[in-house]
Design an enzyme around this catalytic site. Structure first.
Site, PDB file in Angstrom:
ATOM      1  N   ASP A 189     -14.675 111.623  65.795  1.00 26.38           N
ATOM      2  CA  ASP A 189     -13.402 111.574  65.081  1.00 26.38           C
ATOM      3  C   ASP A 189     -12.868 110.150  65.164  1.00 26.38           C
ATOM      4  OD1 ASP A 189     -10.518 111.597  64.728  1.00 26.38           O
ATOM      5  OD2 ASP A 189     -10.546 113.768  64.928  1.00 26.38           O
TER       6      ASP A 189
ATOM      7  N   GLU B 150     -15.202 116.087  68.659  1.00 29.36           N
ATOM      8  CA  GLU B 150     -13.793 115.881  68.358  1.00 29.36           C
ATOM      9  C   GLU B 150     -12.945 115.742  69.610  1.00 29.36           C
ATOM     10  OE1 GLU B 150     -11.391 119.731  67.375  1.00 29.36           O
ATOM     11  OE2 GLU B 150     -13.352 119.973  66.465  1.00 29.36           O
TER      12      GLU B 150
ATOM     13  N   HIS C  99     -15.042 115.034  62.439  1.00 33.50           N
ATOM     14  CA  HIS C  99     -13.971 116.027  62.520  1.00 33.50           C
ATOM     15  C   HIS C  99     -12.723 115.547  61.792  1.00 33.50           C
ATOM     16  CE1 HIS C  99     -10.258 117.269  64.829  1.00 33.50           C
ATOM     17  NE2 HIS C  99     -10.726 118.446  64.465  1.00 33.50           N
TER      18      HIS C  99
ATOM     19  N   LYS D 117     -14.102 130.107  61.944  1.00 36.73           N
ATOM     20  CA  LYS D 117     -13.703 130.055  63.346  1.00 36.73           C
ATOM     21  C   LYS D 117     -14.158 131.340  64.049  1.00 36.73           C
ATOM     22  CE  LYS D 117     -11.319 126.159  63.047  1.00 36.73           C
ATOM     23  NZ  LYS D 117     -11.558 124.954  63.861  1.00 36.73           N
TER      24      LYS D 117
ATOM     25  N   GLU E 253     -20.170 124.905  66.861  1.00 37.45           N
ATOM     26  CA  GLU E 253     -19.288 123.770  67.178  1.00 37.45           C
ATOM     27  C   GLU E 253     -18.405 124.055  68.384  1.00 37.45           C
ATOM     28  OE1 GLU E 253     -15.612 121.440  64.929  1.00 37.45           O
ATOM     29  OE2 GLU E 253     -17.261 122.285  63.745  1.00 37.45           O
TER      30      GLU E 253
ATOM     31  N   ASP F 124     -17.202 127.558  64.585  1.00 40.87           N
ATOM     32  CA  ASP F 124     -16.449 126.691  65.504  1.00 40.87           C
ATOM     33  C   ASP F 124     -15.710 127.549  66.513  1.00 40.87           C
ATOM     34  OD1 ASP F 124     -14.956 124.756  66.755  1.00 40.87           O
ATOM     35  OD2 ASP F 124     -13.907 124.074  64.960  1.00 40.87           O
TER      36      ASP F 124
END
Length: 370
Positions: free
Chosen positions: A272, A249, A299, A168, A223, A197
């Protein structure tokens, strides 16, 4: 012809085993709606979806008062027709998360029933493209973790055969993200994939600025760099970034993915199954992405997505975030860093029905006239 006679609604709240924090939120619980459908031939199918901590009761209300009653008397084999009818029945609340999550719980239950009747696992019934898929882990890459913890987790997962880790990003200063990525790269070497992400946390200018950093560390993808509803900003970012842009997502319809693909705003699709509204639209998005020569890397919901990524030819990865252990009797099968789908008929998830009932915060049965 068999018809749907009964629909059972339940909701379980699953608490994550580890703390999960990203650039915009903390994942404190997973409200998990379940729909179990019974038909006049005695067949049963169970489906589910999820929320991150809020909104579950609203999903259950839509199921109870609108969608579940509309299933009674329908032919469960007409999955496409049911999905389309329910979408238009709720047109005033679509496109949106609550409607999609409710539709997904129903649609996955119908696919489960279809596969069980046919004696086929979902991964074969939906296409059967491959018999296993490589895993990357997100569970050890949360934003609140210290750099040493990120390194330890990546090294451990690499030793277990995993092919990549997601980190992240979105620290206050770019130098902090740089230090974290550099430490992980130094520990795992060049042959291990690192995904990043941002969870929609950047402005366009900051995303452009940090794109250069990601390129320097050979990152696999960038992401959710920007708010998901801003297609134009993603187009502009893609002009400044050689790292693949991954989105999906936070998109809730096939048409939204069409806009991204047509405009070249994303080169990895992370559709997703719960947020798109079920297996029926998920497969549409995956095949549409294939037509654009774009990879699908879904996701979350690894236990369900495992069958779907093995069904289609353009899915390279499965995201590892375990969440269903407390309500299943068997874990997802992993061999040398690859996830292997179940050959049991249905979704391939071995539910603990007693455990679900015991943990359920909501339970109701819908039948004709109820």
């Amino acid at each position: 012809m068999a018809t749907i006679t009964r629909v059972e609604l339940q909701m379980v709240d699953l608490i994550p085993k580890v703390k999960r924090v990203d650039a915009i939120q903390s994942f404190v619980s997973q409200e998990t709606p379940f729909v179990t459908i019974y038909d006049s031939d005695g067949a049963v199918g169970r489906g589910y979806s999820y929320t991150i901590g809020t909104g579950g009761p609203s999903v259950m209300a839509l199921l109870r008062h609108s969608l579940a009653p509309a299933l009674i008397g329908r032919d469960p084999d007409r999955i496409e027709g049911i999905w389309r009818d329910l979408l238009f029945m709720t047109h005033a609340t679509a496109v949106g998360a609550i409607t999609s999550l409710a539709l997904a719980a129903i649609d996955t239950a119908l696919w489960d029933m279809r596969c069980r009747k046919a004696g086929l696992p979902l991964w074969k019934a939906a296409g059967g493209s491959r018999a296993h898929v490589p895993l990357y882990t997100t569970e050890g890459g949360w934003l609140h973790l210290e750099t040493a913890a990120l390194v330890d987790d990546a090294v451990e997962m690499q030793a277990r055969g995993f092919r990549g880790s997601k980190i992240k990003i979105g620290c206050d200063h770019i130098s902090e993200d740089a230090a974290r990525l550099a430490a992980v790269r130094a520990a795992v070497g060049d042959g291990y994939e690192i995904m990043t992400d941002a969870n929609q946390g950047f402005t366009l200018s900051e995303a452009i600025r940090r794109a250069q950093l990601l390129q320097e560390h050979g990152v696999g993808w960038f992401e959710e760099p920007l708010p998901g509803d801003d297609v134009g900003a993603h187009v502009e970012l893609s002009r400044h970034c050689t790292v693949p842009i991954a989105v999906g997502e936070s998109l809730y319809s096939v048409s939204q993915f069409k806009d991204y693909l047509q405009s070249g705003a994303a080169s990895i699709v992370q559709v997703d199954v719960a947020r798109i509204g079920g297996i029926t639209p998920w497969l549409k998005v995956a095949h549409m992405a294939e037509a654009f020569n774009v990879m699908v890397c879904p996701h979350f919901l690894m236990e369900l997505h495992l069958s779907l990524v093995c069904a289609v030819p353009n899915a390279k990865w499965l995201e590892y975030i375990p969440q269903l252990e407390s309500i299943t009797t068997e874990p997802m099968r992993i061999e040398d860093g690859y996830a292997v789908p179940s050959n049991a008929p249905g979704l391939g998830i071995h539910w603990d029905s007693a455990g679900i009932s015991e943990k359920s915060l909501f339970s109701e049965i819908v039948t004709e006239g109820s």
